[in-house]
Design a protein around this motif. Structure first.
Motif, PDB file in Angstrom:
ATOM      1  N   PRO A  69       0.824  -1.212   0.000  1.00 26.03           N
ATOM      2  CA  PRO A  69       0.000   0.000   0.000  1.00 26.03           C
ATOM      3  C   PRO A  69       0.860   1.265   0.000  1.00 26.03           C
ATOM      4  O   PRO A  69       2.076   1.219   0.196  1.00 26.03           O
ATOM      5  N   THR A  70       0.207   2.381  -0.221  1.00 37.17           N
ATOM      6  CA  THR A  70       0.853   3.677  -0.049  1.00 37.17           C
ATOM      7  C   THR A  70       0.538   4.207   1.340  1.00 37.17           C
ATOM      8  O   THR A  70      -0.512   3.896   1.896  1.00 37.17           O
ATOM      9  N   THR A  71       1.431   4.997   1.896  1.00 39.65           N
ATOM     10  CA  THR A  71       1.169   5.583   3.216  1.00 39.65           C
ATOM     11  C   THR A  71       0.796   7.053   3.099  1.00 39.65           C
ATOM     12  O   THR A  71       0.772   7.760   4.098  1.00 39.65           O
ATOM     13  N   ILE A  72       0.539   7.508   1.893  1.00 41.13           N
ATOM     14  CA  ILE A  72       0.224   8.920   1.708  1.00 41.13           C
ATOM     15  C   ILE A  72      -0.819   9.068   0.610  1.00 41.13           C
ATOM     16  O   ILE A  72      -0.854   8.288  -0.351  1.00 41.13           O
ATOM     17  N   SER A  73      -1.713  10.041   0.752  1.00 45.12           N
ATOM     18  CA  SER A  73      -2.736  10.315  -0.253  1.00 45.12           C
ATOM     19  C   SER A  73      -2.168  11.248  -1.318  1.00 45.12           C
ATOM     20  O   SER A  73      -1.220  11.993  -1.076  1.00 45.12           O
ATOM     21  N   GLY A  74      -2.768  11.194  -2.502  1.00 41.77           N
ATOM     22  CA  GLY A  74      -2.321  12.085  -3.559  1.00 41.77           C
ATOM     23  C   GLY A  74      -2.710  11.584  -4.928  1.00 41.77           C
ATOM     24  O   GLY A  74      -3.638  10.775  -5.070  1.00 41.77           O
ATOM     25  N   VAL A  75      -1.994  12.050  -5.937  1.00 42.90           N
ATOM     26  CA  VAL A  75      -2.253  11.681  -7.335  1.00 42.90           C
ATOM     27  C   VAL A  75      -1.049  10.908  -7.864  1.00 42.90           C
ATOM     28  O   VAL A  75       0.098  11.330  -7.679  1.00 42.90           O
ATOM     29  N   VAL A  76      -1.324   9.793  -8.536  1.00 41.06           N
ATOM     30  CA  VAL A  76      -0.241   8.987  -9.105  1.00 41.06           C
ATOM     31  C   VAL A  76       0.368   9.763 -10.278  1.00 41.06           C
ATOM     32  O   VAL A  76      -0.309  10.049 -11.272  1.00 41.06           O
ATOM     33  N   LYS A  77       1.639  10.113 -10.144  1.00 38.20           N
ATOM     34  CA  LYS A  77       2.326  10.893 -11.175  1.00 38.20           C
ATOM     35  C   LYS A  77       3.100   9.989 -12.139  1.00 38.20           C
ATOM     36  O   LYS A  77       3.144  10.257 -13.335  1.00 38.20           O
ATOM     37  N   LYS A  78       3.704   8.921 -11.620  1.00 37.83           N
ATOM     38  CA  LYS A  78       4.530   8.070 -12.466  1.00 37.83           C
ATOM     39  C   LYS A  78       4.586   6.664 -11.877  1.00 37.83           C
ATOM     40  O   LYS A  78       4.589   6.494 -10.661  1.00 37.83           O
ATOM     41  N   ILE A  79       4.600   5.665 -12.751  1.00 36.82           N
ATOM     42  CA  ILE A  79       4.743   4.268 -12.337  1.00 36.82           C
ATOM     43  C   ILE A  79       6.056   3.749 -12.901  1.00 36.82           C
ATOM     44  O   ILE A  79       6.299   3.820 -14.113  1.00 36.82           O
ATOM     45  N   PHE A  80       6.923   3.223 -12.010  1.00 38.28           N
ATOM     46  CA  PHE A  80       8.268   2.828 -12.424  1.00 38.28           C
ATOM     47  C   PHE A  80       8.388   1.351 -12.778  1.00 38.28           C
ATOM     48  O   PHE A  80       9.431   0.909 -13.276  1.00 38.28           O
ATOM     49  N   VAL A  81       7.363   0.543 -12.494  1.00 33.99           N
ATOM     50  CA  VAL A  81       7.460  -0.905 -12.690  1.00 33.99           C
ATOM     51  C   VAL A  81       6.381  -1.381 -13.641  1.00 33.99           C
ATOM     52  O   VAL A  81       5.418  -0.661 -13.928  1.00 33.99           O
ATOM     53  N   ALA A  82       6.532  -2.610 -14.105  1.00 32.67           N
ATOM     54  CA  ALA A  82       5.542  -3.246 -14.977  1.00 32.67           C
ATOM     55  C   ALA A  82       5.315  -4.669 -14.501  1.00 32.67           C
ATOM     56  O   ALA A  82       6.139  -5.239 -13.778  1.00 32.67           O
ATOM     57  N   VAL A  83       4.183  -5.248 -14.880  1.00 28.04           N
ATOM     58  CA  VAL A  83       3.885  -6.630 -14.518  1.00 28.04           C
ATOM     59  C   VAL A  83       4.978  -7.544 -15.078  1.00 28.04           C
ATOM     60  O   VAL A  83       5.354  -7.434 -16.243  1.00 28.04           O
ATOM     61  N   GLY A  84       5.495  -8.422 -14.219  1.00 27.98           N
ATOM     62  CA  GLY A  84       6.565  -9.320 -14.616  1.00 27.98           C
ATOM     63  C   GLY A  84       7.939  -8.869 -14.162  1.00 27.98           C
ATOM     64  O   GLY A  84       8.887  -9.649 -14.191  1.00 27.98           O
ATOM     65  N   ASP A  85       8.065  -7.599 -13.740  1.00 27.95           N
ATOM     66  CA  ASP A  85       9.354  -7.103 -13.255  1.00 27.95           C
ATOM     67  C   ASP A  85       9.749  -7.807 -11.959  1.00 27.95           C
ATOM     68  O   ASP A  85       8.900  -8.087 -11.109  1.00 27.95           O
ATOM     69  N   ILE A  86      11.031  -8.076 -11.792  1.00 27.90           N
ATOM     70  CA  ILE A  86      11.565  -8.616 -10.544  1.00 27.90           C
ATOM     71  C   ILE A  86      12.085  -7.443  -9.723  1.00 27.90           C
ATOM     72  O   ILE A  86      12.900  -6.653 -10.195  1.00 27.90           O
ATOM     73  N   VAL A  87      11.598  -7.318  -8.488  1.00 26.51           N
ATOM     74  CA  VAL A  87      11.964  -6.188  -7.638  1.00 26.51           C
ATOM     75  C   VAL A  87      12.589  -6.680  -6.346  1.00 26.51           C
ATOM     76  O   VAL A  87      12.395  -7.826  -5.938  1.00 26.51           O
ATOM     77  N   ILE A  88      13.333  -5.799  -5.696  1.00 27.95           N
ATOM     78  CA  ILE A  88      13.958  -6.076  -4.410  1.00 27.95           C
ATOM     79  C   ILE A  88      13.609  -4.939  -3.464  1.00 27.95           C
ATOM     80  O   ILE A  88      13.131  -3.886  -3.911  1.00 27.95           O
TER      81      ILE A  88
END
Length: 449
Positions: A69-88
């Motif tokens: 989840p996000t811990t802050i309210s606001g407007v989504v400006k940019k998404i850095f990931v895509a479905v299938g990405d491996i993250v750490i």
């Protein structure tokens, strides 16, 4: 002149006010219990207005999934990931433009670093604290429940346990209509049906809780919590056992000639190179069997009553590690020679025991082999690796006297057990599959292809 100066001062004050009030916050992957995970669902779009505690992505790692989840309210400006990405932990997920007042976000700002040039806050790994405050379960059974904050709020308002609700959304997601349908059925059946019977899996769990015996009343006991891997394996095995009607076919394979060939082959291998075991030879023959009997390399779509035949052959290898059982996958195994299969198996087993497997190494199996040859036993009944339809068990090789119509001669045999889904495969098909596998290995015909 004074009026102009006053206007300029007002403009500067307004500019300063908005510059200090509006900030870009970058949400990063927190420390959620595994070294890396795969993005399986993005829950927001650029331009969405989101509230604090709203889910932004769903990640999956080591057979468990969790909504971040996000811990802050606001407007989504940019998404850095895509479905299938491996993250750490620490991977940037989304940027949120927020106008929350600074005094209302002291805890957030304490766990953030401010870039004075672009007025951007980065939520670091300390974001883990915020995760706990949003009541997101940490790698428990409920981690497998996918539901939006709105759905969770609806369930709380109606005193509904989401464990009791049958999901209909993609990837097991509980939708609003699922909760509404459950509520409707609850009202209709309230006087006649025990609500614990609404969902059979949960009824079993609740029954176990009711019948749990306090063993300490009989003497001294010691409790040991299951590891995270053991929890995930137990859930998958329970689902397989409750869903699939298992039947096991037992037999033996004569590997006398193959064992002689294997030993001769290993004599030509350098001492510092690992020797080839029987497993790669059996898997090579198994691949040919799966190509001929394609139903064993399928899965069953229960919802649409369809058998899904897979054109690839990905062999899962059950590996016993220190804290449980894991099944790394030998991908596209039909493309490899016996030497390559042996090398790939060794790499997968080593990575499994060193906990260095990638998430992708644990996905996509179409058939599984469970090998107890190094341990012992004359047979066992392996449980199918859901959603596959069959699994092959190998027991320890032994020497047996076999009658050859003239006299008893010693032969090397391996006990095998093929467990299959009786909804898809019948006994005759199982017998034909085993008969082909036995003859293919005993005659070593698989080496000719």
């Amino acid at each position: 002149m004074q009026c102009k100066n006053l206007i300029l001062i007002q403009k500067k004050l307004i500019h300063v006010f908005f510059k200090r009030s509006i900030m870009d916050v970058i949400i990063q992957v927190p420390n959620i219990g595994f070294e890396e995970a795969e993005i399986i669902e993005i829950l927001v779009n650029v331009g969405d207005i989101i509230e604090s505690d709203q889910g932004i992505v769903t990640v999956e790692g080591q057979k468990a999934s969790i909504e971040i989840p996000t811990t802050i309210s606001g407007v989504v400006k940019k998404i850095f990931v895509a479905v299938g990405d491996i993250v750490i932990p620490g991977t940037e997920v989304v940027m949120i433009t927020s106008n929350q007042k600074k005094e209302n976000n002291n805890s957030l700002l304490k766990s953030s670093s401010l870039n004075n040039d672009d007025n951007t806050y980065h939520i670091t790994n300390k974001f883990k604290t915020s995760i706990k405050q949003t009541n997101i379960p940490h790698l428990s059974y409920k981690t497998l429940l996918h539901a939006s904050p709105a759905v969770r709020r609806l369930s709380r308002e109606n005193n509904i346990n989401l464990d009791d609700v049958k999901p209909s959304g993609p990837k097991g997601r509980i939708l609003k209509q699922d909760v509404e349908l459950f509520l409707k059925n609850k009202e209709v059946l309230h006087d006649n049906v025990n609500i614990k019977q609404y969902h059979q899996d949960d009824n079993d769990a609740l029954l176990m809780k009711k019948t749990n015996i306090n063993s300490d009343q009989f003497g001294v006991i010691e409790s040991l919590k299951l590891s995270s891997i053991q929890k995930k394996v137990s859930i998958n095995l329970s689902k397989s056992w409750k869903t699939i009607p298992h039947v096991t076919h037992f037999d033996e394979i004569d590997v006398t000639q193959l064992e002689k060939f294997r030993k001769k082959l290993n004599m030509n291998i350098d001492d510092n190179v690992k020797k080839i075991t029987l497993l790669p030879f059996i898997i090579k023959s198994l691949i040919q069997s799966l190509q001929l009997f394609s139903k064993f390399n399928s899965s069953f779509d229960e919802k649409n009553n369809l058998i899904i035949f897979k054109k690839y052959i990905n062999i899962g290898i059950a590996v016993d590690i220190e804290d449980g059982l894991t099944v790394p996958v030998l991908k596209n195994s039909e493309q490899y020679s016996i030497q390559q299969i042996a090398k790939n198996i060794d790499n997968l087993v080593e990575n499994a025991r060193n906990h260095t497997l990638n998430v992708s190494d644990l996905k996509g199996s179409s058939f599984t082999v469970s090998n107890l040859g190094k341990i012992g036993g004359t047979g066992f009944t392996p449980i199918i690796n859901y959603p596959e339809v069959a699994i092959l068990g190998l027991s320890q090789m032994c020497i047996k006297p076999i009658w050859n119509n003239d006299k008893f001669i010693p032969r090397s045999v391996i006990p095998i057990s093929l467990t299959y889904d009786h909804r898809i495969i019948n006994g005759l098909e199982s017998a034909k599959f085993i008969d082909f596998l036995k003859k293919n290995i005993s005659s070593m015909n698989f080496l000719l292809s």
